[in-house]
Design an enzyme around this catalytic site. Structure first.
Site, PDB file in Angstrom:
ATOM      1  N   ARG A  53       0.856  -1.195   0.000  1.00  0.00           N
ATOM      2  CA  ARG A  53       0.000   0.000   0.000  1.00  0.00           C
ATOM      3  C   ARG A  53       0.892   1.244   0.000  1.00  0.00           C
ATOM      4  O   ARG A  53       1.355   1.678   1.054  1.00  0.00           O
ATOM      5  CB  ARG A  53      -0.919  -0.006   1.218  1.00  0.00           C
ATOM      6  CG  ARG A  53      -1.882  -1.183   1.254  1.00  0.00           C
ATOM      7  CD  ARG A  53      -2.688  -1.191   2.546  1.00  0.00           C
ATOM      8  NE  ARG A  53      -3.603  -2.325   2.610  1.00  0.00           N
ATOM      9  CZ  ARG A  53      -4.382  -2.592   3.655  1.00  0.00           C
ATOM     10  NH1 ARG A  53      -4.331  -1.798   4.728  1.00  0.00           N
ATOM     11  NH2 ARG A  53      -5.186  -3.635   3.637  1.00  0.00           N
ATOM     12  N   ASP A  55       2.142   5.137  -0.306  1.00  0.00           N
ATOM     13  CA  ASP A  55       1.640   6.423   0.169  1.00  0.00           C
ATOM     14  C   ASP A  55       1.489   7.422  -0.970  1.00  0.00           C
ATOM     15  O   ASP A  55       1.924   7.175  -2.098  1.00  0.00           O
ATOM     16  CB  ASP A  55       2.597   7.007   1.218  1.00  0.00           C
ATOM     17  CG  ASP A  55       2.612   6.211   2.507  1.00  0.00           C
ATOM     18  OD1 ASP A  55       1.574   5.613   2.850  1.00  0.00           O
ATOM     19  OD2 ASP A  55       3.668   6.182   3.176  1.00  0.00           O
ATOM     20  N   TYR A 113      12.172  -2.274  -3.235  1.00  0.00           N
ATOM     21  CA  TYR A 113      11.946  -0.840  -3.457  1.00  0.00           C
ATOM     22  C   TYR A 113      13.216  -0.190  -3.986  1.00  0.00           C
ATOM     23  O   TYR A 113      14.329  -0.718  -3.817  1.00  0.00           O
ATOM     24  CB  TYR A 113      11.570  -0.144  -2.146  1.00  0.00           C
ATOM     25  CG  TYR A 113      10.146  -0.345  -1.676  1.00  0.00           C
ATOM     26  CD1 TYR A 113       9.151   0.579  -1.983  1.00  0.00           C
ATOM     27  CD2 TYR A 113       9.802  -1.451  -0.906  1.00  0.00           C
ATOM     28  CE1 TYR A 113       7.848   0.400  -1.529  1.00  0.00           C
ATOM     29  CE2 TYR A 113       8.504  -1.642  -0.455  1.00  0.00           C
ATOM     30  CZ  TYR A 113       7.528  -0.707  -0.779  1.00  0.00           C
ATOM     31  OH  TYR A 113       6.249  -0.891  -0.332  1.00  0.00           O
ATOM     32  N   ARG A 200      11.595   5.102   3.513  1.00  0.00           N
ATOM     33  CA  ARG A 200      11.814   6.554   3.548  1.00  0.00           C
ATOM     34  C   ARG A 200      12.584   6.972   4.792  1.00  0.00           C
ATOM     35  O   ARG A 200      13.400   7.912   4.746  1.00  0.00           O
ATOM     36  CB  ARG A 200      10.469   7.286   3.456  1.00  0.00           C
ATOM     37  CG  ARG A 200       9.828   7.193   2.071  1.00  0.00           C
ATOM     38  CD  ARG A 200       8.393   7.693   2.084  1.00  0.00           C
ATOM     39  NE  ARG A 200       8.331   9.081   2.524  1.00  0.00           N
ATOM     40  CZ  ARG A 200       7.180   9.708   2.813  1.00  0.00           C
ATOM     41  NH1 ARG A 200       6.025   9.052   2.736  1.00  0.00           N
ATOM     42  NH2 ARG A 200       7.185  10.962   3.196  1.00  0.00           N
TER      43      ARG A 200
END
Length: 267
Positions: A53, A55, A113, A200
Site C-alpha cells: 500500500r 503512500d 523498493y 523513507r
C-alpha cells in the site's frame, strides 16, 4: 457462478494520487481508479488486493494485485479493456489467471523498493516528482558503510512510522545497495517485508550520514535504541518506487516479474 482469480502487474506515477488505498469519495487513489476501470470490463464491482500500500506521491514499477471475478474474459481483453479505461498515470502491464489460494499481499515472500536521489548542482524540472534533489556534497562511501549495518534481521522500531500498525517490528533486509549513475544516486532495498515509512526513514538517515550531519555508526545506534523518536527525518515520497514482490514458484509468476525487473547491480 464460478469465480476466477486474476493477478495483474500495475505501473503508476503516484504524483497526483493520494496513495494506493481507497479513501473517502472524491479522493483520487490508484486503487479506486483501477477498480473503476476493471469493473467496466467485468461488468460488475471489483475489489483489489495489492502487494504493497504505497503512500501519496510514491510510484510503482510493478505493483502486484489480484481480484476475483465471475466474468469470462481473455487475458488480452482484461489488459486492453482495463488500460483504455485508466487515466494516463496508471497502466496494467500484464494479466494472469491464478490459483484461488494466491493473495497479492499475504502470499508475497519478499518485496523490493528503490529510492532515487538527484545529486546535480541545480534542481531538475523533469525529475521534480520522480527523485529527491539533494544540494551540496554527499559522501556515498559513508552511506554504504552505514547501510551495511541494516542488512539482516533486526528490530526496525526506529525506522517505522509512529502510526505503523504492524504487529512486529522485526524484518529481514536481504540487501541494501547504493549505486550512482549520471548524478543519480539510487538506493536499492529488498526485504521479507517492510514497516510503514521504513524505506523513507532509512533513506532519511542515510542522507543525513552522507551529508556529514550524523556519524556512520548512527544506523547501528538506532537499531539498538528501538525508538522512532530518536530516528531521522522521513525522506520525501517522490523518490520512492515500489519495484516488485516475490512469490513462491507454485504461482508461476516468475516469468512475468522477471520481464519487468532488473536486479540491483553490485556496488
Amino acid at each position: 457462478m464460478i469465480s476466477n482469480r486474476i493477478a495483474l502487474g500495475v505501473e503508476y506515477d503516484g504524483t497526483a494520487f493520494h496513495g494506493w488505498q481507497t479513501q473517502q469519495p472524491g479522493v483520487r487513489t490508484v486503487q479506486t481508479s483501477l477498480e473503476t476501470a476493471l469493473a467496466r470490463v467485468a461488468n460488475h464491482p471489483v475489489t483489489l488486493h495489492a502487494a504493497g500500500r504505497t503512500d501519496a506521491g510514491v510510484h510503482a514499477l510493478e505493483q502486484v494485485v489480484h481480484f476475483d471475478t465471475t466474468a469470462l474474459r481473455t487475458e488480452r481483453a482484461w489488459l486492453l479493456g482495463t488500460n483504455v479505461n485508466l487515466p494516463p498515470d496508471v497502466a496494467v502491464r500484464w494479466v494472469q489467471p491464478i490459483d484461488a489460494s494466491f493473495h497479492a499481499r499475504f502470499s508475497a515472500i519478499a518485496r523490493h523498493y528503490r529510492y532515487h536521489i538527484q545529486l546535480t548542482e541545480m534542481r531538475s524540472a523533469l525529475q521534480r516528482d520522480r527523485a529527491v534533489w539533494i544540494y551540496g556534497a554527499i559522501d556515498v562511501a559513508r552511506m554504504r558503510e552505514a547501510a551495511a549495518a541494516l542488512v539482516g534481521e533486526h528490530d526496525f522500531s526506529s525506522f517505522r512510522a509512529i502510526s505503523c500498525q504492524a504487529k512486529s517490528p522485526i524484518r529481514r533486509v536481504h540487501y541494501l545497495k547504493l549505486t550512482e549513475q549520471d548524478r543519480m544516486l539510487t538506493l536499492h532495498i529488498g526485504a521479507n517485508g517492510f514497516l510503514h515509512h521504513m524505506v523513507r526513514n532509512i533513506a532519511g538517515v542515510l542522507i543525513a550520514i552522507g551529508r556529514g550531519h550524523a556519524p556512520v555508526e548512527w544506523t547501528t545506534q538506532l537499531l539498538a535504541l528501538r525508538d522512532r523518536k530518536q530516528g531521522g527525518v522521513t525522506a520525501p515520497p517522490q523518490g520512492l518506487y515500489f519495484v516488485r514482490a516475490d512469490y513462491p514458484a507454485q504461482f508461476e509468476l516468475t516469468k512475468q516479474l522477471a520481464n519487468a525487473y532488473t536486479a540491483p547491480p553490485d556496488n
